[in-house]
Design an enzyme around this catalytic site. Structure first.
Site, PDB file in Angstrom:
ATOM      1  N   GLN A 124       0.839  -1.278   0.008  1.00 41.75           N
ATOM      2  CA  GLN A 124      -0.229   0.132   0.074  1.00 41.75           C
ATOM      3  C   GLN A 124       0.929   1.342   0.098  1.00 41.75           C
ATOM      4  O   GLN A 124       1.579   1.532   1.064  1.00 41.75           O
ATOM      5  CB  GLN A 124      -1.039  -0.166   1.491  1.00 41.75           C
ATOM      6  N   GLU A 242      -9.442  -1.464   5.846  1.00 46.21           N
ATOM      7  CA  GLU A 242      -8.270  -1.539   6.527  1.00 46.21           C
ATOM      8  C   GLU A 242      -8.385  -2.730   7.813  1.00 46.21           C
ATOM      9  O   GLU A 242      -7.420  -3.676   7.984  1.00 46.21           O
ATOM     10  CB  GLU A 242      -7.652  -0.361   7.136  1.00 46.21           C
TER      11      GLU A 242
HETATM   12  C1  LIG Z   1       3.672  -0.450  11.443  1.00 42.73           C
HETATM   13  C2  LIG Z   1       3.150   0.645  10.549  1.00 42.73           C
HETATM   14  C3  LIG Z   1       3.107   0.232   9.354  1.00 42.73           C
HETATM   15  C4  LIG Z   1       2.538   1.118   8.160  1.00 42.73           C
HETATM   16  N1  LIG Z   1       2.433   0.602   6.709  1.00 42.73           N
HETATM   17  C5  LIG Z   1       1.814   1.381   5.982  1.00 42.73           C
HETATM   18  C6  LIG Z   1       1.662   1.040   4.663  1.00 42.73           C
HETATM   19  O1  LIG Z   1       1.881  -0.212   4.374  1.00 42.73           O
HETATM   20  N2  LIG Z   1       1.328   1.879   3.406  1.00 42.73           N
HETATM   21  C7  LIG Z   1       1.060   3.160   4.114  1.00 42.73           C
HETATM   22  O2  LIG Z   1       0.853   4.002   3.255  1.00 42.73           O
HETATM   23  N3  LIG Z   1       1.421   3.781   5.440  1.00 42.73           N
HETATM   24  C8  LIG Z   1       1.633   2.814   6.396  1.00 42.73           C
HETATM   25  N4  LIG Z   1       1.834   3.032   7.593  1.00 42.73           N
HETATM   26  C9  LIG Z   1       1.934   4.778   7.778  1.00 42.73           C
HETATM   27  C10 LIG Z   1       0.660   5.223   8.709  1.00 42.73           C
HETATM   28  O3  LIG Z   1      -0.227   4.979   8.061  1.00 42.73           O
HETATM   29  C11 LIG Z   1       1.207   6.697   9.172  1.00 42.73           C
HETATM   30  O4  LIG Z   1       2.624   6.557   9.840  1.00 42.73           O
HETATM   31  C12 LIG Z   1       0.058   7.319   9.784  1.00 42.73           C
HETATM   32  O5  LIG Z   1      -1.098   7.533   9.061  1.00 42.73           O
HETATM   33  C13 LIG Z   1       0.627   8.536  10.407  1.00 42.73           C
HETATM   34  O6  LIG Z   1       1.063   9.547   9.618  1.00 42.73           O
HETATM   35  P1  LIG Z   1       2.789   9.878  10.060  1.00 42.73           P
HETATM   36  O7  LIG Z   1       3.341   8.976  10.423  1.00 42.73           O
HETATM   37  O8  LIG Z   1       3.088  11.164   8.824  1.00 42.73           O
HETATM   38  O9  LIG Z   1       2.300  10.857  11.416  1.00 42.73           O
HETATM   39  P2  LIG Z   1       1.858  12.404  11.543  1.00 42.73           P
HETATM   40  O10 LIG Z   1       0.519  12.470  10.424  1.00 42.73           O
HETATM   41  O11 LIG Z   1       2.982  13.364  11.125  1.00 42.73           O
HETATM   42  O12 LIG Z   1       1.342  12.553  13.017  1.00 42.73           O
HETATM   43  C14 LIG Z   1       2.297  13.039  13.981  1.00 42.73           C
HETATM   44  C15 LIG Z   1       1.499  13.058  15.138  1.00 42.73           C
HETATM   45  O13 LIG Z   1       0.559  14.028  15.222  1.00 42.73           O
HETATM   46  C16 LIG Z   1      -0.779  13.607  15.469  1.00 42.73           C
HETATM   47  N5  LIG Z   1      -1.551  14.505  14.394  1.00 42.73           N
HETATM   48  C17 LIG Z   1      -1.420  14.628  13.034  1.00 42.73           C
HETATM   49  N6  LIG Z   1      -2.604  15.022  12.689  1.00 42.73           N
HETATM   50  C18 LIG Z   1      -3.442  15.499  13.779  1.00 42.73           C
HETATM   51  C19 LIG Z   1      -4.696  15.920  13.719  1.00 42.73           C
HETATM   52  N7  LIG Z   1      -5.244  16.708  12.843  1.00 42.73           N
HETATM   53  N8  LIG Z   1      -5.299  15.886  14.829  1.00 42.73           N
HETATM   54  C20 LIG Z   1      -4.767  15.439  15.911  1.00 42.73           C
HETATM   55  N9  LIG Z   1      -3.386  14.850  15.916  1.00 42.73           N
HETATM   56  C21 LIG Z   1      -2.817  14.856  14.720  1.00 42.73           C
HETATM   57  C22 LIG Z   1      -0.565  12.124  14.726  1.00 42.73           C
HETATM   58  O14 LIG Z   1      -1.833  11.338  15.675  1.00 42.73           O
HETATM   59  C23 LIG Z   1       0.441  12.141  15.553  1.00 42.73           C
HETATM   60  O15 LIG Z   1       0.481  11.509  17.053  1.00 42.73           O
HETATM   61  C24 LIG Z   1       2.649   2.366   8.617  1.00 42.73           C
HETATM   62  C25 LIG Z   1       2.690   2.748  10.015  1.00 42.73           C
HETATM   63  C26 LIG Z   1       3.197   1.880  10.836  1.00 42.73           C
HETATM   64  C27 LIG Z   1       3.336   2.560  12.202  1.00 42.73           C
END
Ligand SMILES: Cc1cc2nc3c(=O)[nH]c(=O)nc-3n(C[C@H](O)[C@H](O)[C@H](O)COP(=O)(O)OP(=O)(O)OC[C@H]3O[C@@H](n4cnc5c(N)ncnc54)[C@H](O)[C@@H]3O)c2cc1C
Lengths: 378, 334
Positions: A124, A242
């Site tokens: 994905q 999901e």
């Molecule tokens: C084990 C694992 C597997 C994954 N596998 C995939 C995959 O196969 N494909 C894929 O595409 N993605 C994958 N992901 C990615 C995952 O979907 C993202 O990490 C997740 O959506 C968060 O995005 P970010 O890491 O950029 O964090 P950010 O969006 O930068 O968030 C940082 C912090 O800010 C908070 N935050 C952000 N926006 C808001 C808001 N509007 N209100 C309140 N709080 C907020 C978040 O909750 C978090 O605590 C994976 C992640 C993990 C940990």
């Protein structure tokens, strides 16, 4: 209200149990990701050969036309007997249903069967360095060139990319359109030089996920899923799938973990510590709540065709509970739980990802507040 | 598997909700709470509709339905914070049905089912809801292993003032002094009462949540509805999670009372540990989300907080029931 399985549901379960007893593989290898992947591929082949790879899929694509309840039973039984996950989890749970919902007949004919047989593994490609929770901010660009799209950008946290033939890719096809409107959804062939996969080591020391560097990769227009500019809506279909089904598997695993902890606390006498006893009672309440809420949510969908408020709560509750439970294990098992050789140490670390992957808990709460409770957006 | 009410059960719940929305308005709840007395006409109407005896067998002039139906009525009673002895009297009747001798059933069930007299139920030595005006009471030991039927007119009991003026409470002067022994299953009686008070708590939580959502959409600060602030939104999301969690386990426990008694002890402990926690937290959150208004006598949220506190403590709170859950699971593991 009837919380017992119907005769048909029991027959389904018993048939599955019988099959599992005869076909369950041995212990999954630990530590070595390639070995784990090979093991899970083999397991999915076995499932596929007997028609058990995707019970919830329509028969015409190799499924069993199972009801949602049967599908839940399937995942519960898999969890209960300790079956490994199939290799192509994302293909089965995400890519397949999205292609069924949006694909042309040619696309369905081309992609669905190899998903089921684990011949072609899927990943994905949604998240990017600057587009995580704010998924619609993806920057990966796709530019039309004749019958192809030329794609350049970077993806991150792409689980299983190192084994994947195909990628569900969300890319920007119209930089001038509004954020959610300029996206399209592609089925991208990973087997090309222009797509480089670099493993990312996570806090457990393994590398389940990867970075993708995409440099002028070519995707035929025929591999667009849904209409041009409709990528956000198609992506939502993927996101909505999901947790379906898999939640039942995870919830059973959680309960098994709790049962192990209780047995340990009984054996080492900590069960008599009132603080431990309270914490275990909390865990019992949570695991039962998860099981029952999942079934209630399923009944709502089956009866009314759409999820009720309970549907949005289980992933949040599950991830929180898994984190609390693995932490409690350190109290009950003792500091050895933190030794690398002790399986609890892995569980404790892996649990931190649960409240991030598949949408962070904060984002889930936002969705609940805005979509379920109807609170105003900022 | 069908984890949803039947059409009939939905209908009972809807009808109860509509009726109480008219008969048990906020003004009426307030009047009853401030005057310390119930409106007799409401009880008469509920009795007429057969609510007190809905889960009493037809042999004893009850409605012959189940604990699920009774639980839906109590949930709506909690939602409306209806001022009536329904919880206490239904609990008493169920206890006699479960634990009473044939003679005890014959004497009391028809009168309780018709609402001609009211009853109470509780754990010996603790607080009894709607005790003083009751004709008959069942008192059980904390584990339900013994149950006693007490003729209230012959016993010495007093009203006690609690934080919750929406319901009247009492206690016996000397616990367990008089009364007749009951030969049946006191533990089941206790478990079922535990389930139905959990249902009342679910209704209280739902109402506190609804009131809060409505309020925070409307109330503006910094030029926007306070419900658009994320801290407030996440508080509301947590309120929903607690409410729905309590609902899942409470419905399950009510179903187990009707369909599979082997599950009832654990299920009732689950229901009460979850519902007590939800009741206290959700109504407390409702006060917080209302700001200063929420802390006034004038606003209605405090009635829900107070009732929730009493319900949460009655027949054991979260700690008691979590401990029980662990004991049950440990016994299975050993
Ligand atoms: C084990 C694992 C597997 C994954 N596998 C995939 C995959 O196969 N494909 C894929 O595409 N993605 C994958 N992901 C990615 C995952 O979907 C993202 O990490 C997740 O959506 C968060 O995005 P970010 O890491 O950029 O964090 P950010 O969006 O930068 O968030 C940082 C912090 O800010 C908070 N935050 C952000 N926006 C808001 C808001 N509007 N209100 C309140 N709080 C907020 C978040 O909750 C978090 O605590 C994976 C992640 C993990 C940990």
């Amino acid at each position: 209200m009837d919380l017992t399985f119907s005769t048909e549901e029991l027959e389904f379960r018993d048939e599955l149990r019988g099959w599992l007893e005869a076909n369950l593989p041995g212990e999954e290898p630990r530590g070595d990701e390639d070995a784990i992947y090979a093991f899970r591929t083999e397991w999915q082949r076995t499932l596929y050969d007997s028609g058990w790879a995707a019970v919830h899929w329509p028969q015409e694509y190799g499924g069993r036309d199972a009801t949602l309840m049967q599908s839940a039973i399937f995942f519960e039984e898999m969890g209960r007997i300790g079956a490994p996950l199939p290799a192509n989890v994302l293909g089965l749970l995400l890519a397949g249903p999205t292609i069924m919902a949006w694909g042309t007949d040619e696309q369905k004919d081309r992609y669905l069967t190899p998903i089921l047989s684990a011949e072609e593994i899927w990943c994905q490609g949604f998240s990017e360095p600057e587009a995580g929770s704010d998924l619609a901010a993806v920057k990966t660009r796709a530019v039309r060139d004749g019958d192809d799209w030329v794609v350049t950008g970077q993806k991150v946290w792409t689980s299983g990319a190192q084994y994947s033939k195909w990628c569900m890719l969300v890319a920007r096809t119209d930089p001038d359109a509004a954020k959610h409107k300029g996206l399209s959804y592609f089925l991208m062939d990973m087997e090309q030089e222009e797509v480089q996969v670099r493993p990312l080591v996570q806090i457990t020391g393994e590398a389940e996920f990867n970075e993708l560097f995409i440099e002028e990769a070519r995707i035929p227009h025929a591999n667009m899923l849904g209409e041009e500019g409709n990528g956000w809506i198609v992506a939502l279909t993927t996101l909505m799938n999901e947790r379906s089904g898999l939640g039942f598997f995870l919830q059973v695993r959680l309960r098994q973990m709790l049962d192990r902890l209780i047995a340990e606390a009984v054996a080492n006498g900590k069960i008599d510590d009132p603080v431990i006893s309270q914490s275990l009672g909390d865990m019992l309440e949570r695991t039962e709540t998860l099981r029952l809420t999942a079934y209630r949510g399923l009944s709502t969908i089956m009866k009314y065709g759409q999820p009720g408020p309970e549907g949005s709560l289980t992933k949040w509750l599950w991830s929180e509970t898994n984190q609390m439970m693995t932490q409690l294990a350190v109290d009950i098992v003792g500091p050895q739980a933190l030794h690398s050789a002790n399986p609890w140490s892995y569980e404790l670390l892996r649990a931190r990802g649960n409240s991030i992957e598949g949408g962070t808990t904060e984002i889930l709460k936002n969705i609940i507040a805005e979509r379920v409770l109807g609170l105003p957006r900022k | 598997m069908q984890f949803d009410f039947t059409e009939d059960q939905h209908e009972i719940k809807r009808t109860a909700k509509d009726l109480l929305a008219q008969r048990s308005t906020s003004e009426k709840v307030r009047t009853a709470a401030e005057s310390g007395s119930y409106e007799q006409s409401l009880w008469a109407e509920l009795a007429e509709l057969g609510w007190p005896g809905v889960a009493i067998s037809e042999d004893h002039s009850g409605g012959g339905l189940g604990i699920i139906e009774l639980a839906t009525l109590l949930e709506e009673g909690g939602y409306a914070l209806a001022n009536s002895p329904l919880l206490a009297s239904a609990a008493c009747a169920i206890a006699i049905q479960e634990a009473g001798s044939d003679a005890q059933k014959k004497e009391w069930l028809p009168k309780l089912a018709s609402g001609q007299v009211t009853g109470s139920f509780g754990i010996a030595g603790q607080t009894f809801p709607d005790l003083v005006d009751a004709a008959i009471t069942v008192s059980v030991s904390p584990d339900g292993s013994s149950a006693t039927l007490i003729d209230v007119s012959a016993a010495e009991c007093n009203a006690v003032e609690t934080i919750d003026p929406t319901r009247r409470y009492g206690e016996f002067s000397e616990a367990d002094q008089s009364g007749e022994g009951m030969p049946g299953d006191g533990a089941a009686a206790l478990d079922i009462s535990t389930v139905i008070v959990s249902a009342e708590l679910v209704g209280i939580c739902q109402r506190a949540l609804d009131m809060t959502v409505e309020y925070v959409k409307d109330r503006k600060q910094f030029g926007r509805p306070v419900g658009s602030f994320q801290a407030v939104q996440h508080r509301c999301a947590q309120m929903l999670l607690n409410t729905e969690a309590a609902r899942s386990v409470t419905y399950y426990a009510a179903w187990s009372a009707d369909a599979d008694r082997s599950l009832l002890p654990e299920a009732s402990a689950l229901a009460k540990s979850s519902a007590s926690k939800a009741g206290v937290e959700v109504t407390g959150s409702a006060i917080q989300a209302h700001g200063g208004i929420g802390f006034t006598w004038e606003a209605d949220v405090h009635w829900f907080y107070k009732r929730a506190q009493m319900d949460a403590a009655w027949l054991g709170g979260t700690k008691t029931h979590r401990e029980r859950l662990t004991r049950i699971a440990a016994a299975q593991a050993a």
